[in-house]
Motif scaffolding. Sequence first.
Motif, PDB file in Angstrom:
ATOM      1  N   TRP A  41      30.094   2.310  61.029  1.00  0.00           N
ATOM      2  CA  TRP A  41      28.764   2.067  61.578  1.00  0.00           C
ATOM      3  C   TRP A  41      27.684   2.941  60.930  1.00  0.00           C
ATOM      4  O   TRP A  41      26.502   2.776  61.213  1.00  0.00           O
ATOM      5  N   LEU A  42      28.095   3.868  60.081  1.00  0.00           N
ATOM      6  CA  LEU A  42      27.145   4.753  59.413  1.00  0.00           C
ATOM      7  C   LEU A  42      26.940   4.321  57.970  1.00  0.00           C
ATOM      8  O   LEU A  42      27.853   3.812  57.321  1.00  0.00           O
ATOM      9  N   ARG A  82      21.929   3.737  51.577  1.00  0.00           N
ATOM     10  CA  ARG A  82      21.661   2.996  52.812  1.00  0.00           C
ATOM     11  C   ARG A  82      22.644   1.860  53.071  1.00  0.00           C
ATOM     12  O   ARG A  82      22.507   1.133  54.048  1.00  0.00           O
ATOM     13  N   LYS A  83      23.622   1.722  52.204  1.00  0.00           N
ATOM     14  CA  LYS A  83      24.639   0.688  52.407  1.00  0.00           C
ATOM     15  C   LYS A  83      25.745   1.218  53.313  1.00  0.00           C
ATOM     16  O   LYS A  83      26.058   2.401  53.320  1.00  0.00           O
ATOM     17  N   ARG A  84      26.364   0.284  54.071  1.00  0.00           N
ATOM     18  CA  ARG A  84      27.484   0.652  54.927  1.00  0.00           C
ATOM     19  C   ARG A  84      28.798   0.421  54.177  1.00  0.00           C
ATOM     20  O   ARG A  84      28.821  -0.313  53.184  1.00  0.00           O
ATOM     21  N   VAL A 132      32.124   7.964  48.020  1.00  0.00           N
ATOM     22  CA  VAL A 132      31.413   8.445  49.209  1.00  0.00           C
ATOM     23  C   VAL A 132      32.279   9.469  49.941  1.00  0.00           C
ATOM     24  O   VAL A 132      31.788  10.512  50.394  1.00  0.00           O
ATOM     25  N   ALA A 133      33.588   9.189  50.043  1.00  0.00           N
ATOM     26  CA  ALA A 133      34.505  10.124  50.702  1.00  0.00           C
ATOM     27  C   ALA A 133      34.538  11.457  49.960  1.00  0.00           C
ATOM     28  O   ALA A 133      34.617  12.522  50.580  1.00  0.00           O
ATOM     29  N   LEU A 134      34.484  11.403  48.630  1.00  0.00           N
ATOM     30  CA  LEU A 134      34.453  12.630  47.840  1.00  0.00           C
ATOM     31  C   LEU A 134      33.167  13.407  48.103  1.00  0.00           C
ATOM     32  O   LEU A 134      33.193  14.624  48.287  1.00  0.00           O
ATOM     33  N   ALA A 135      32.043  12.700  48.135  1.00  0.00           N
ATOM     34  CA  ALA A 135      30.771  13.365  48.424  1.00  0.00           C
ATOM     35  C   ALA A 135      30.795  13.997  49.811  1.00  0.00           C
ATOM     36  O   ALA A 135      30.304  15.114  50.014  1.00  0.00           O
TER      37      ALA A 135
END
Length: 262
Positions: A97-98, A136-138, A150-153
């Motif tokens: 949801w984020l 801004r993408k889910r 994204v998980a790495l960031a």
Amino acid sequence: MTATLGTTAPRSGVDAAVTLTGVRKEFGTGQHAVVALDGVDLQVAPGEFVCLLGASGCGKSTLLNLVAGLDAPTSGRIGLTTSRPAVMFQEAALMPWLTAERNVELPLRLAGVRRGERRARAGELLELVRLSGVGRKRPHELSGGMRQRVALARALASAQGSADDGAPALLLMDEPFAALDAITRDVLQSELARVWRETGTAVLFVTHDVREAVRLGQRVVLLSSRPGRVVREWAVEGRDPAELIEDVTGRLREVISGHAAA
């Protein structure tokens, strides 16, 4: 851009990001107890990239969970100079949801970082993993490889708190690319190596892939089959990759064969 996680130079007086001394882990009690790890001694220096290699079931993930504080050793000691190591698993495990940006912000928010600062840091980290245009993408709008970036960031954001006081940042990675296709895995291995060089974060990377370990690590550590013990270490620098892969693979086969014959 400016790297967000310190440098490869250790803080004065700090010679290890994590130290394991005589670590033993048992599951269960009495006759039904299973010894997963026994007498593990291991040290990861600030800014060092160490790959932990071994056959399935040898205790690699158990060791990582102990360092992360997700479980406690039965005996032995684990010393950390960073109070909050970051963890990255095989699945990205993003909050659906984020947005990507908000997922990266989440550990900073939990750490009490102010909104403006955490947004700036999230933007820097997404740029670091080359995702500056997808904030801004889910997660469902991103490919598997992008979700892992994204998980790495997010993991780097979690480690940020450790670096803020000058302590070495520590990133624990449990086969983060194993579920990806070969091409995406190759790309993300290159990206991880680049991010590691830019941030100076200490990395303890679990894998069963010898080629991946040799490609990424400065040092490769081999665990025996259960119970897991450190049986061999190799420094990667200065070695011919093909020769080293053959050497490590041969020793791994010996470990597996020895376990099967026991």
